[in-house]
Scaffold this active site. Sequence first.
Site, PDB file in Angstrom:
ATOM      1  N   HIS A 198     -15.412  -0.534  33.564  1.00 58.10           N
ATOM      2  CA  HIS A 198     -15.679   0.569  34.480  1.00 58.10           C
ATOM      3  C   HIS A 198     -14.404   1.034  35.182  1.00 58.10           C
ATOM      4  O   HIS A 198     -13.721   0.250  35.857  1.00 58.10           O
ATOM      5  CB  HIS A 198     -16.707   0.129  35.521  1.00 58.10           C
ATOM      6  CG  HIS A 198     -16.952   1.135  36.596  1.00 58.10           C
ATOM      7  ND1 HIS A 198     -17.421   2.398  36.327  1.00 58.10           N
ATOM      8  CD2 HIS A 198     -16.758   1.078  37.944  1.00 58.10           C
ATOM      9  CE1 HIS A 198     -17.530   3.072  37.463  1.00 58.10           C
ATOM     10  NE2 HIS A 198     -17.136   2.298  38.449  1.00 58.10           N
ATOM     11  N   CYS A 226     -22.791   3.920  39.780  1.00 54.42           N
ATOM     12  CA  CYS A 226     -21.959   3.989  38.578  1.00 54.42           C
ATOM     13  C   CYS A 226     -22.496   3.154  37.423  1.00 54.42           C
ATOM     14  O   CYS A 226     -22.101   3.362  36.274  1.00 54.42           O
ATOM     15  CB  CYS A 226     -20.539   3.545  38.909  1.00 54.42           C
ATOM     16  SG  CYS A 226     -19.728   4.547  40.180  1.00 54.42           S
ATOM     17  N   ASN A 261     -12.536   8.826  38.177  1.00 62.42           N
ATOM     18  CA  ASN A 261     -13.759   8.027  38.129  1.00 62.42           C
ATOM     19  C   ASN A 261     -14.935   8.984  37.962  1.00 62.42           C
ATOM     20  O   ASN A 261     -15.368   9.627  38.912  1.00 62.42           O
ATOM     21  CB  ASN A 261     -13.900   7.209  39.420  1.00 62.42           C
ATOM     22  CG  ASN A 261     -15.157   6.342  39.428  1.00 62.42           C
ATOM     23  OD1 ASN A 261     -15.989   6.429  38.528  1.00 62.42           O
ATOM     24  ND2 ASN A 261     -15.294   5.518  40.448  1.00 62.42           N
ATOM     25  N   HIS A 284      -6.771   7.838  34.567  1.00 63.13           N
ATOM     26  CA  HIS A 284      -5.660   8.764  34.751  1.00 63.13           C
ATOM     27  C   HIS A 284      -6.031  10.182  34.343  1.00 63.13           C
ATOM     28  O   HIS A 284      -5.743  11.139  35.065  1.00 63.13           O
ATOM     29  CB  HIS A 284      -4.455   8.288  33.933  1.00 63.13           C
ATOM     30  CG  HIS A 284      -3.248   9.161  34.062  1.00 63.13           C
ATOM     31  ND1 HIS A 284      -3.023  10.247  33.227  1.00 63.13           N
ATOM     32  CD2 HIS A 284      -2.220   9.132  34.943  1.00 63.13           C
ATOM     33  CE1 HIS A 284      -1.894  10.843  33.579  1.00 63.13           C
ATOM     34  NE2 HIS A 284      -1.375  10.194  34.613  1.00 63.13           N
ATOM     35  N   HIS A 316     -12.909  -4.827  21.396  1.00 56.36           N
ATOM     36  CA  HIS A 316     -12.594  -3.735  22.320  1.00 56.36           C
ATOM     37  C   HIS A 316     -13.377  -3.904  23.617  1.00 56.36           C
ATOM     38  O   HIS A 316     -14.513  -4.400  23.613  1.00 56.36           O
ATOM     39  CB  HIS A 316     -12.935  -2.376  21.689  1.00 56.36           C
ATOM     40  CG  HIS A 316     -12.331  -2.165  20.340  1.00 56.36           C
ATOM     41  ND1 HIS A 316     -10.987  -1.918  20.148  1.00 56.36           N
ATOM     42  CD2 HIS A 316     -12.888  -2.193  19.097  1.00 56.36           C
ATOM     43  CE1 HIS A 316     -10.743  -1.778  18.860  1.00 56.36           C
ATOM     44  NE2 HIS A 316     -11.873  -1.943  18.198  1.00 56.36           N
ATOM     45  N   HIS A 331     -28.512  -7.868  39.046  1.00 55.59           N
ATOM     46  CA  HIS A 331     -28.760  -7.157  40.308  1.00 55.59           C
ATOM     47  C   HIS A 331     -28.643  -8.149  41.458  1.00 55.59           C
ATOM     48  O   HIS A 331     -29.500  -9.012  41.633  1.00 55.59           O
ATOM     49  CB  HIS A 331     -30.147  -6.516  40.285  1.00 55.59           C
ATOM     50  CG  HIS A 331     -30.368  -5.545  41.405  1.00 55.59           C
ATOM     51  ND1 HIS A 331     -31.304  -4.547  41.340  1.00 55.59           N
ATOM     52  CD2 HIS A 331     -29.767  -5.398  42.616  1.00 55.59           C
ATOM     53  CE1 HIS A 331     -31.278  -3.833  42.458  1.00 55.59           C
ATOM     54  NE2 HIS A 331     -30.359  -4.353  43.245  1.00 55.59           N
TER      55      HIS A 331
END
Length: 488
Positions: A383, A217, A416, A412, A379, A296
């Site tokens: 994720h 992702c 995902n 919603h 803002h 990482h």
Amino acid sequence: MKQTMPQISLSNPMKLEHIKLCYRLLLDYVFSFMPIVVLTMTLLVHALRLHFSGFSPNLVLSCWMTVIPLVIIVRYMSKPGNIYLVDYACYVPPVHWRTPRGGFIEHCKFIWDERSIKFLRKILERSHIGDETCLPPSLHLSPPRQTLSDANAEVQGTMFSTIDALLKNTGLRPQDIDILVVNSGAFSPTPSLTDAIVNKYKMTSNIKSFNLTGMGCSAGLISISLARDVLRANPNSNALVFSTEVITPSFYKGTEREMLVTNCLFRVGGAAILLSNKSKERKRAKYSLLHIERTHKGDDQAYNCIFHREDSYDLHGAFLSKDLISVAGEALKTNITNLGRSVLPISEQLLFSLNFIGRKFFNLKLKPYIPNFKKAFEHFCIHAGGHPVISELQKSLNLTEDLVESSRMTLHRFGNTSSSCLWYELSYHEAKGRMKRNNRVWQIALGAGFMCNSAVWKCLRDLEAPSDGPWVSCIDRYPVKFQDLVQL
């Protein structure tokens, strides 16, 4: 036992990254000006010597007035050029791809036993996913079909229509694209997805193309980072980035609970982004890229917390470890510690450094100081990995509910969508008319590996609510209110 994300209170024993932050602050805000200070003092000493020897210091002062601006100009010119986000487009699947939660549970009865269905229902009830999220047509069949042709049909439908929309909005020809970066986590066909795009749009033969897979992702911001680096090496160029996740090959038909969760969360989505380092594009660009921070964590626990594997019956799917939340918290802590020195106001950085030094080196009884990232950003695009992930990140960063609204509403409405979800969230801010000139946006992505990546953008002009895009047909219904538990 419920996993909780480590707090960003930094009350744990001294960490190496915290020492690095203080060290970098010293380097950035003291040593960076040292050459100018040394040069000024040297010239001043010579001027005084010449003055007392009866020689006019005008020559020295003239040198001083010449060298100092020269140093400043060289320092300014050594900075990399601006990277502009000209525009982007998000994929909106056809209506017949929609998968209402109740319909999904009914469909599951043809695949799983009652025990597994009870678990899936529980996950859906707590996921805060709505009834308009989408799965590809092949997964609507009973039993679901997962052929290579089905996966190709899904990704090409997503990819080509999104790129078509972006090219139409920007007025560019495919031949105007100099750099192409595509990321897709679990699907890596031959020829690659970049090959399919070059073939479809008949792009130039000297295009620089990159195909990223297996990075989960967080790969969307990795693609942005790669495009930025290639743009810096190639002046006067345009870069097209496409981020997606192909659901068809990853749908799990077994019964292991750690692998069933992804069936409830992941849905179809994709985003195409146009970046440019051409100065003429600044007039119509939406954002300028300020910073990217990549983290990482490669230890065994982090490496194994998200894994695409087969179960004991040779059925493949994505395995999610119970350590996922805690691993994500550690990765986030490292990422924001490194990011803070580049984005936080100097006042916040100094407060954090002085507090840290006082507690660790002078044993002062002080509360750990939590940097206020709300002073750095207007803002946030967190994720949309799931309701628990958003809630824990909100708690760890001490964000109010309105600052995570875009993440919850994206989850919603679209589910995902993996690496592309950050762009649906950014589009939500625009659809609400909230993006104003000089506003800063922080995108945070989490993914397998384990990785936590951040991107910081600056809005270049007041953005009106777009007349198209993923939210145009439903933005008036958002934000929605939902309870923590929705019975199915």
